[in-house]
Design a protein around this motif. Structure first.
Motif, PDB file in Angstrom:
ATOM      1  N   VAL A 161      13.711   2.905  -7.242  1.00 23.00           N
ATOM      2  CA  VAL A 161      12.526   2.741  -7.329  1.00 23.00           C
ATOM      3  C   VAL A 161      11.473   3.453  -6.481  1.00 23.00           C
ATOM      4  O   VAL A 161      11.879   3.516  -5.358  1.00 23.00           O
ATOM      5  CB  VAL A 161      12.112   1.318  -7.647  1.00 23.00           C
ATOM      6  N   LYS A 162       9.992   3.706  -6.546  1.00 15.89           N
ATOM      7  CA  LYS A 162       9.264   4.163  -5.820  1.00 15.89           C
ATOM      8  C   LYS A 162       8.771   3.270  -4.697  1.00 15.89           C
ATOM      9  O   LYS A 162       8.925   2.078  -4.765  1.00 15.89           O
ATOM     10  CB  LYS A 162       7.926   4.603  -6.764  1.00 15.89           C
ATOM     11  N   ASN A 163       8.372   3.744  -3.677  1.00 11.94           N
ATOM     12  CA  ASN A 163       7.942   2.890  -2.348  1.00 11.94           C
ATOM     13  C   ASN A 163       6.513   2.482  -2.966  1.00 11.94           C
ATOM     14  O   ASN A 163       5.806   2.681  -3.550  1.00 11.94           O
ATOM     15  CB  ASN A 163       7.621   3.931  -1.175  1.00 11.94           C
ATOM     16  N   PRO A 164       6.361   1.323  -2.304  1.00 11.75           N
ATOM     17  CA  PRO A 164       5.263   0.325  -2.687  1.00 11.75           C
ATOM     18  C   PRO A 164       3.925   0.966  -2.198  1.00 11.75           C
ATOM     19  O   PRO A 164       3.914   1.513  -1.289  1.00 11.75           O
ATOM     20  CB  PRO A 164       5.555  -0.910  -2.211  1.00 11.75           C
ATOM     21  N   ASN A 165       2.818   0.565  -2.888  1.00 11.97           N
ATOM     22  CA  ASN A 165       1.435   1.058  -2.457  1.00 11.97           C
ATOM     23  C   ASN A 165       1.197   0.244  -0.944  1.00 11.97           C
ATOM     24  O   ASN A 165       1.461  -0.770  -0.662  1.00 11.97           O
ATOM     25  CB  ASN A 165       0.249   0.523  -3.482  1.00 11.97           C
ATOM     26  N   ARG A 166       0.247   0.857  -0.150  1.00  9.36           N
ATOM     27  CA  ARG A 166       0.070   0.384   1.251  1.00  9.36           C
ATOM     28  C   ARG A 166      -1.413  -0.005   1.182  1.00  9.36           C
ATOM     29  O   ARG A 166      -1.854  -0.465   2.181  1.00  9.36           O
ATOM     30  CB  ARG A 166       0.419   1.474   2.009  1.00  9.36           C
ATOM     31  N   SER A 167      -2.140   0.086   0.084  1.00  7.93           N
ATOM     32  CA  SER A 167      -3.628  -0.303   0.296  1.00  7.93           C
ATOM     33  C   SER A 167      -3.999  -0.835  -1.024  1.00  7.93           C
ATOM     34  O   SER A 167      -3.077  -0.592  -2.026  1.00  7.93           O
ATOM     35  CB  SER A 167      -4.508   0.988   0.774  1.00  7.93           C
ATOM     36  N   LYS A 168      -5.141  -1.409  -1.095  1.00  9.43           N
ATOM     37  CA  LYS A 168      -5.350  -2.021  -2.390  1.00  9.43           C
ATOM     38  C   LYS A 168      -5.865  -1.072  -3.198  1.00  9.43           C
ATOM     39  O   LYS A 168      -6.517  -0.248  -2.929  1.00  9.43           O
ATOM     40  CB  LYS A 168      -6.689  -2.931  -1.724  1.00  9.43           C
TER      41      LYS A 168
END
Length: 363
Positions: free
Chosen positions: A314-321
């Motif tokens: 799976v893709k890497n998670p988001n790092r900002s809102k």
């Protein structure tokens, strides 16, 4: 149990939760959960002097379960064993061995008055075509996309007993294949022949207390409306019932149909999968109070184990809102209504375990 799968029935435990310690050898007069280190089995129930004792449920990774009485770490007393292949043994157990079936009370003899025999007319039989294999849309749940190649995460109890599972996406109905099940943690991985326009990213960080979250899904199926619904809340505990460390507790509302839906943080990353809520009847009976906003989700770390075990990257998670509009778009595009299709025989069998539609619909 105090917590039940959304819409399912459960066993009630009167004892308090066991203390938050991994050393279950010290547990006594309490109820708690222990999972074998290699993941082959799980026990949830009552303990005494560090042993399974009282009412409890034992589940193996292959789907075999035993629900009933325990004594000194072994099944003793009244209990029911259900095997993954459908075989059921219900009755008396002693030291993990099935001894005898449950005794049934003998019916009282009926006194029948003697009658003069009558000449019977030949019966006319009207043959009706039997359709034992006809399937019906009997239950529903929620799933969400985690990769563009059509992999979908949901709860195992959503697809349990289903002959067919279908993914409903923007007016399209897509047959789903069950790729893998994690029975102990109540997760399932599905695969559909489609390419989602959006996918959810999974958080790699553990949730924190008071994190703001959103639960996305289809509560009550499509009885209210066919659009996706969202409820908002916070992470209110980092463990589930009986110190279950694979769960988190949330105060966002959950209803039958929410099962398998994503629990999302403000960055748009999934931190859990909606799975259970406190049993209204059991809590009211035990504590004399109505439970409010006490619901549970499976941690994303457990989901990652399932995906990695099936070579799904799976893709890497988001790092900002995320912007609100972008978050809403992902929620709408990557969350799916799942329908469960069964024969009438299966529907009758599963009524005690799943929320079945009052009016089933055939294909």
């Amino acid at each position: 149990m105090l917590a039940v799968l959304i819409g399912s029935t459960g066993v009630s435990y009167a004892l308090p939760p066991c203390p938050g310690s991994h050393n279950f050898n010290t547990w006594t007069n309490c109820f708690g959960t222990v999972t074998h280190p290699n993941g082959t089995s799980n026990y949830f129930g009552e303990w005494k002097n560090g042993k399974m004792h009282g009412q409890g449920t034992f589940t193996r990774s292959n789907g075999d379960t035993y629900v009933g009485e325990w004594k000194n770490g072994k099944s003793n007393g009244q209990g029911t064993a259900t095997h993954a292949d459908g075989r059921i043994k219900e009755g008396i157990w002693k030291d993990n061995k099935f001894m005898s079936a449950r005794k049934k009370s003998k019916p009282k003899p009926k006194v029948i008055a003697k009658r003069q025999p009558k000449k019977s007319k030949p019966k006319q039989t009207t043959s009706r075509p039997a359709t034992p294999t006809k399937i019906y849309s009997a239950a529903s749940g929620t799933g969400f996309a985690v990769i563009n190649s059509g992999y979908v995460i949901t709860n195992n109890h959503v697809i349990k007993g289903c002959m067919k599972v279908k993914i409903h996406q923007k007016g399209k109905t897509i047959p789903a294949t069950v790729v893998s099940r994690d029975v102990l943690n109540d997760l399932a991985l599905l695969k559909g022949d489609f390419k989602p326009s959006s996918v959810f990213k999974l958080s790699r960080e553990a949730a924190s207390l008071t994190d703001e979250i959103f639960v996305v899904g289809y509560p009550f199926g499509k009885k209210v409306s066919s659009s996706v619904k969202v409820t908002k809340g916070i992470v209110s505990s980092l463990t589930g019932v009986g110190n279950n460390f694979s769960n988190i507790q949330i105060d966002a509302a959950l209803q039958p149909g929410n099962s398998g839906g994503p629990i999302v943080n403000e960055m748009g990353n999934v931190i859990g999968v909606a799975v259970a809520k406190l049993s209204f009847k059991n809590v009211l009976k035990k504590f004399g109070a109505i439970p409010e906003n006490t619901n549970f989700g499976i941690k994303t770390s457990v989901v990652m184990n399932l995906l990695q075990g099936n070579n799904v990257k799976v893709k890497n998670p988001n790092r900002s809102k995320m912007k609100k509009s972008d978050l809403v778009q992902v929620m709408s595009d990557a969350t799916y209504y799942l329908s469960c299709w069964m024969t009438m025989a299966q529907i009758k069998k599963m009524r005690s375990e799943k929320v079945i539609f009052s009016n089933v619909v055939t294909e």
